[in-house]
Design an enzyme around this catalytic site. Structure first.
Site, PDB file in Angstrom:
ATOM      1  CB  CYS A   1       9.537  -5.528   5.705  1.00  0.00           C
ATOM      2  SG  CYS A   1       7.767  -5.534   5.337  1.00  0.00           S
TER       3      CYS A   1
ATOM      4  N   GLY B   1      12.040   5.440  -2.331  1.00  0.00           N
ATOM      5  CA  GLY B   1      10.947   4.501  -2.596  1.00  0.00           C
ATOM      6  C   GLY B   1       9.672   5.239  -2.926  1.00  0.00           C
ATOM      7  NE  ARG B   2       6.485   5.581   2.123  1.00  0.00           N
ATOM      8  CZ  ARG B   2       6.060   6.088   3.269  1.00  0.00           C
ATOM      9  NH1 ARG B   2       4.774   6.178   3.513  1.00  0.00           N
ATOM     10  NH2 ARG B   2       6.928   6.496   4.187  1.00  0.00           N
TER      11      ARG B   2
ATOM     12  CG  LEU C   1       8.285   1.274  -2.624  1.00  0.00           C
ATOM     13  CD1 LEU C   1       7.759   2.527  -3.308  1.00  0.00           C
ATOM     14  CD2 LEU C   1       8.069   1.380  -1.124  1.00  0.00           C
TER      15      LEU C   1
ATOM     16  CD  GLN D   1      14.349  -5.969   0.344  1.00  0.00           C
ATOM     17  OE1 GLN D   1      13.123  -5.982   0.365  1.00  0.00           O
ATOM     18  NE2 GLN D   1      15.068  -4.922   0.729  1.00  0.00           N
TER      19      GLN D   1
END
Length: 320
Positions: free
Chosen positions: A101, A224-225, A17, A70
């Site tokens: 993305c 992630g979040r 992130l 990444q």
């Protein structure tokens, strides 16, 4: 493959992130239960042009083994050049290609989820990484389509061009981060390809992670979040614990703070304010006053003392 990642049991992965999963945060989740951490997304172009900021983003914590970097890119030659640079950096085990993305700035350059519109090009870039990389594994982070859903087709391109495993965010690019996650599509991918599949998208709790693993039959989950302000989710998953001890929460928050100061110096205290705003929302007495005080503090020792006092279990509104 099994020497680096053990797919015989569910794998718990921290998703990259931008601006959040920096080295301090990654080191904390790794120490407390994540099996794999991934760098923030790095532009292949920036690497090739020797960007100091990008090279700093590649740095890893001693805790981070295995470690994945990444990259994003749309030009085979530039991606090849970026991989050659990463080949010379020790401690990287996996090179991951971002094909998910949805940010307009990335998509307009033909990178990220834009590659889902040209699967031939995406396949060639994956193959270039696989053939150039001296690292142990090559992986791909995908969405299930750009406008329309094409989960099976996209996953098969990844597999055919040498990806050792894939992480699947169960939305299209058009769905951004708001549409409903299509776990059926992840399940279909898992039943179609022979490489491991990591499920990603809206995994925000221990219970949800368990449900996603059961439903999709994926080889792991990428969070992630759902880990921001909640990094102990990896501890819960690793240890099979639905509830988390408030003292352990405090320990993790202090560890995160210490790692920030170690990596960024005194300025780490200022950068840590955003994390404290999130951490303090978890049912603590006097949270709004705490956030107000935090905003005025930039001295590390003073901030650490305040954190130590505020996150005491006695300060919880609801006793566990």
């Amino acid at each position: 493959m099994s020497q680096i990642l053990d797919f015989s049991k569910p794998l718990y992965v921290l998703a990259p992130l931008a601006g959040l999963t920096d080295l301090p945060f990654r080191s904390v989740v790794k120490k407390f239960g994540a099996d794999l951490t991934v760098s923030e997304m790095i532009s292949s172009n920036a690497l090739v042009h020797n960007s100091k900021k990008s090279l700093k983003m590649v740095e890893k914590s001693p805790f981070e083994t295995p470690y994945s970097v990444q990259i994003a890119g749309s030009d085979e030659l530039i991606v090849k050049g970026a991989v050659e640079i990463l080949n010379e950096i020790d401690g990287i085990d996996i090179i991951d290609l971002n094909c998910g993305c949805p940010v307009p700035k990335i998509v307009s350059h033909g990178s990220g989820s834009s590659l889902l519109q040209d699967l031939d090009k995406m396949g060639k870039i994956i193959k270039t990484i696989k053939e150039t990389s001296k690292k142990s594994m090559t992986s791909v982070k995908i969405r299930i389509g750009f406008q329309e859903k094409r989960p099976i087709e996209i996953a098969k391109v990844c597999e055919a061009n040498g990806a050792d495993f894939i992480a699947v965010h169960g939305r299209t690019r058009a769905g951004k981060f708001k549409s409903e996650v299509d776990y059926d599509a992840i399940r279909q991918i898992k039943s179609t390809v022979s490489i491991p599949v990591i499920a990603n998208g809206d995994i925000t709790s221990y219970e949800k992670a368990q449900w996603v693993l059961d439903f999709t039959e994926a080889d792991g989950v990428m969070i992630g979040r759902g880990a921001v302000g909640n990094p102990w989710i990896f501890y819960q998953l690793k240890h099979g614990e639905k509830d988390i001890d408030p003292l352990l929460k405090k320990e993790i928050i202090l560890e995160h703070f210490d790692q920030m100061i170690k990596f960024y110096g005194d300025y780490g205290a200022v950068l840590f304010r955003k994390h404290l705003h999130t951490y303090s929302k978890a049912g603590y007495r006097g949270a709004s006053e705490f956030r107000d005080r935090v905003n005025r503090i930039s001295e590390p020792a003073q901030m650490r003392e305040l954190i130590d006092i505020f996150f005491n279990p006695e300060n919880l509104l609801t006793k566990l």
